[in-house]
Design a protein around this motif. Structure first.
Motif, PDB file in Angstrom:
ATOM      1  N   ALA A  64       0.826  -1.207   0.000  1.00 27.52           N
ATOM      2  CA  ALA A  64       0.000   0.000   0.000  1.00 27.52           C
ATOM      3  C   ALA A  64       0.863   1.261   0.000  1.00 27.52           C
ATOM      4  N   TRP A  65       1.956   1.221   0.759  1.00 25.19           N
ATOM      5  CA  TRP A  65       2.862   2.373   0.788  1.00 25.19           C
ATOM      6  C   TRP A  65       3.512   2.592  -0.578  1.00 25.19           C
ATOM      7  N   ILE A  66       3.947   1.511  -1.218  1.00 23.35           N
ATOM      8  CA  ILE A  66       4.582   1.635  -2.537  1.00 23.35           C
ATOM      9  C   ILE A  66       3.594   2.206  -3.551  1.00 23.35           C
ATOM     10  N   ALA A  67       2.361   1.691  -3.546  1.00 26.41           N
ATOM     11  CA  ALA A  67       1.347   2.185  -4.471  1.00 26.41           C
ATOM     12  C   ALA A  67       1.021   3.653  -4.194  1.00 26.41           C
ATOM     13  N   ALA A  68       0.917   4.010  -2.906  1.00 21.66           N
ATOM     14  CA  ALA A  68       0.603   5.393  -2.554  1.00 21.66           C
ATOM     15  C   ALA A  68       1.727   6.346  -2.973  1.00 21.66           C
ATOM     16  N   LEU A  69       2.974   5.926  -2.768  1.00 26.91           N
ATOM     17  CA  LEU A  69       4.101   6.769  -3.169  1.00 26.91           C
ATOM     18  C   LEU A  69       4.181   6.909  -4.687  1.00 26.91           C
ATOM     19  N   ALA A  70       3.918   5.823  -5.412  1.00 29.26           N
ATOM     20  CA  ALA A  70       3.916   5.891  -6.876  1.00 29.26           C
ATOM     21  C   ALA A  70       2.832   6.852  -7.366  1.00 29.26           C
ATOM     22  N   THR A  71       1.645   6.765  -6.770  1.00 30.23           N
ATOM     23  CA  THR A  71       0.570   7.685  -7.131  1.00 30.23           C
ATOM     24  C   THR A  71       0.953   9.123  -6.806  1.00 30.23           C
ATOM     25  N   GLY A  72       1.578   9.306  -5.630  1.00 32.81           N
ATOM     26  CA  GLY A  72       2.005  10.645  -5.239  1.00 32.81           C
ATOM     27  C   GLY A  72       3.030  11.235  -6.191  1.00 32.81           C
ATOM     28  N   VAL A  73       3.970  10.410  -6.632  1.00 35.91           N
ATOM     29  CA  VAL A  73       4.992  10.891  -7.572  1.00 35.91           C
ATOM     30  C   VAL A  73       4.339  11.361  -8.874  1.00 35.91           C
ATOM     31  N   VAL A  74       3.373  10.578  -9.377  1.00 39.88           N
ATOM     32  CA  VAL A  74       2.687  10.966 -10.619  1.00 39.88           C
ATOM     33  C   VAL A  74       1.929  12.276 -10.414  1.00 39.88           C
ATOM     34  N   VAL A  75       1.181  12.386  -9.301  1.00 43.32           N
ATOM     35  CA  VAL A  75       0.398  13.599  -9.048  1.00 43.32           C
ATOM     36  C   VAL A  75       1.302  14.804  -8.858  1.00 43.32           C
ATOM     37  N   TRP A  76       2.344  14.657  -8.049  1.00 39.51           N
ATOM     38  CA  TRP A  76       3.267  15.781  -7.839  1.00 39.51           C
ATOM     39  C   TRP A  76       3.961  16.167  -9.138  1.00 39.51           C
ATOM     40  N   GLY A  77       4.316  15.151  -9.930  1.00 40.80           N
ATOM     41  CA  GLY A  77       4.962  15.444 -11.207  1.00 40.80           C
ATOM     42  C   GLY A  77       4.054  16.239 -12.129  1.00 40.80           C
ATOM     43  N   LEU A  78       2.771  15.866 -12.199  1.00 40.20           N
ATOM     44  CA  LEU A  78       1.828  16.599 -13.054  1.00 40.20           C
ATOM     45  C   LEU A  78       1.615  18.027 -12.539  1.00 40.20           C
ATOM     46  N   ILE A  79       1.563  18.191 -11.226  1.00 37.03           N
ATOM     47  CA  ILE A  79       1.394  19.540 -10.666  1.00 37.03           C
ATOM     48  C   ILE A  79       2.588  20.410 -11.011  1.00 37.03           C
ATOM     49  N   LEU A  80       3.807  19.891 -10.806  1.00 37.02           N
ATOM     50  CA  LEU A  80       5.006  20.663 -11.110  1.00 37.02           C
ATOM     51  C   LEU A  80       5.126  20.937 -12.608  1.00 37.02           C
ATOM     52  N   TRP A  81       4.750  19.944 -13.426  1.00 34.27           N
ATOM     53  CA  TRP A  81       4.798  20.137 -14.879  1.00 34.27           C
ATOM     54  C   TRP A  81       3.840  21.244 -15.304  1.00 34.27           C
ATOM     55  N   ALA A  82       2.635  21.257 -14.734  1.00 35.65           N
ATOM     56  CA  ALA A  82       1.670  22.306 -15.060  1.00 35.65           C
ATOM     57  C   ALA A  82       2.156  23.669 -14.586  1.00 35.65           C
ATOM     58  N   CYS A  83       2.758  23.710 -13.406  1.00 36.60           N
ATOM     59  CA  CYS A  83       3.282  24.988 -12.891  1.00 36.60           C
ATOM     60  C   CYS A  83       4.428  25.512 -13.745  1.00 36.60           C
ATOM     61  N   ALA A  84       5.270  24.595 -14.248  1.00 31.05           N
ATOM     62  CA  ALA A  84       6.460  25.014 -14.995  1.00 31.05           C
ATOM     63  C   ALA A  84       6.148  25.406 -16.434  1.00 31.05           C
ATOM     64  N   PHE A  85       5.254  24.652 -17.094  1.00 36.52           N
ATOM     65  CA  PHE A  85       5.063  24.849 -18.535  1.00 36.52           C
ATOM     66  C   PHE A  85       3.730  25.506 -18.908  1.00 36.52           C
ATOM     67  N   HIS A  86       2.857  25.713 -17.955  1.00 37.43           N
ATOM     68  CA  HIS A  86       1.571  26.327 -18.262  1.00 37.43           C
ATOM     69  C   HIS A  86       1.273  27.512 -17.356  1.00 37.43           C
ATOM     70  N   ARG A  87       2.328  28.166 -16.877  1.00 46.28           N
ATOM     71  CA  ARG A  87       2.119  29.357 -16.078  1.00 46.28           C
ATOM     72  C   ARG A  87       1.783  30.532 -17.001  1.00 46.28           C
ATOM     73  N   GLN A  99      -7.166  24.207 -23.544  1.00 44.06           N
ATOM     74  CA  GLN A  99      -8.236  23.621 -22.745  1.00 44.06           C
ATOM     75  C   GLN A  99      -8.496  22.170 -23.176  1.00 44.06           C
ATOM     76  N   VAL A 100      -8.896  21.352 -22.200  1.00 47.04           N
ATOM     77  CA  VAL A 100      -9.132  19.935 -22.499  1.00 47.04           C
ATOM     78  C   VAL A 100     -10.570  19.536 -22.179  1.00 47.04           C
ATOM     79  N   ARG A 101     -11.460  20.485 -22.079  1.00 47.20           N
ATOM     80  CA  ARG A 101     -12.863  20.135 -21.852  1.00 47.20           C
ATOM     81  C   ARG A 101     -13.438  19.395 -23.049  1.00 47.20           C
ATOM     82  N   TYR A 102     -14.310  18.436 -22.733  1.00 50.34           N
ATOM     83  CA  TYR A 102     -14.965  17.620 -23.749  1.00 50.34           C
ATOM     84  C   TYR A 102     -13.974  16.775 -24.549  1.00 50.34           C
ATOM     85  N   ASN A 103     -12.814  16.482 -23.899  1.00 48.88           N
ATOM     86  CA  ASN A 103     -11.838  15.602 -24.534  1.00 48.88           C
ATOM     87  C   ASN A 103     -12.142  14.180 -24.047  1.00 48.88           C
TER      88      ASN A 103
END
Length: 276
Positions: A64-87, A99-103
């Motif tokens: 459970a810890w490994i799965a939670a950390l893997a999920t956290g890495v993906v989520v944190w990575g997407l947040i940082l990627w959005a902050c860096a390249f879509h500011r 925009q990605v609505r209705y995708n």
């Protein structure tokens, strides 16, 4: 070399010797603590298990810890990627990012991936819980546990003999890990033990951290059972009530002493038919 210099250096060596010894002790202690901390980290903060079921719990916990950390890495990575390249751009402050609505493909991905993750968690949890809660009914040692305000009573049945232990609320000022207060349940290593839990008053919870397991004790319900498979090491392990049950809940402590089979046989012979 002059006698004066030789005389001066000897006291200096004597003064340095205790410091060197203290430094060596400190390094050895740090190494031992480091090894102990590494072992603790490998268990995810869990205590070392004393039963066969504890290995199942430990494996599920680590997974459970490994799965939670893997999920956290993906989520944190997407947040940082959005902050860096879509500011917001300095030269075009009013321009919105793509925009990605209705995708439809992305929306399906957002839905399917969490469902798969939850399904995997559910499968492994249900599988392991079924195995941990399995009661065969033919364990050689049977223990009736009574949780009451605010102590424990244990009735151990083995080969037609009975040993009974009654406890009272402990004095917390005298409680220690080395010499735990409260009633003590003695069990043999290498044997299966079946527990039957009941309470005459309110809900309690029977918890031995070294078993990596706990179960509620309900008033008027004796169907609450579980079985420990093959207690695998000797020692004294602290137990407690894990359900807030009243004013002296913190004093509702006990201990479990795991001993070799021969010592357990002697204990049953000496305690059979009497109350401790």
């Amino acid at each position: 070399m002059s006698p004066t210099r030789r005389t001066t250096r000897r006291p200096l060596a004597r003064r340095r010797l205790p410091r060197v010894a203290a430094l060596a002790v400190l390094v050895a202690s740090a190494s031992a603590c480091s090894a102990q901390a590494t072992e603790q980290w490998s268990r995810g903060g869990m205590p070392e298990g004393a039963t066969d079921q504890s290995l199942i719990t430990q494996t599920l916990w680590n997974g459970a810890w490994i799965a939670a950390l893997a999920t956290g890495v993906v989520v944190w990575g997407l947040i940082l990627w959005a902050c860096a390249f879509h500011r917001k751009k300095k030269n075009s402050p009013d321009q919105l990012p793509p925009q990605v609505r209705y995708n439809l493909p992305i929306e399906i991905l957002y839905t399917v991936v969490p469902i798969i993750m939850v399904s995997v968690f559910f499968y492994f949890t249900a599988r392991d819980e079924t195995e941990i809660m399995k009661v065969s009914g033919n364990a050689p040692v049977k223990v009736k546990v009574e949780g009451r305000m605010w102590s424990w009573g244990f009735t151990t049945e083995y080969q037609g003999k009975t040993a009974k232990v009654e406890g009272v609320p402990v004095d917390l000022a005298k409680q220690s890990v080395e010499n735990p207060e409260g009633p003590q349940l003695v069990l043999p290593t290498g044997a299966d033990v079946e527990f039957e839990l009941h309470s005459p008053d309110v809900i309690h919870s029977f918890w031995v951290p070294a078993f990596l397991f706990k179960q509620d004790v309900f008033p008027g319900d004796v169907r609450n059972k579980f079985q420990i498979k093959t207690l695998n090491r000797t020692g004294v392990f602290v137990g407690r009530c894990a359900e807030l049950c009243g004013v002296d809940h913190s004093k509702m402590l006990f201990s479990v002493k795991l001993v070799p089979q021969a010592e357990f046989d002697q204990y049953i012979q000496s305690q059979a038919g009497s109350a401790q």
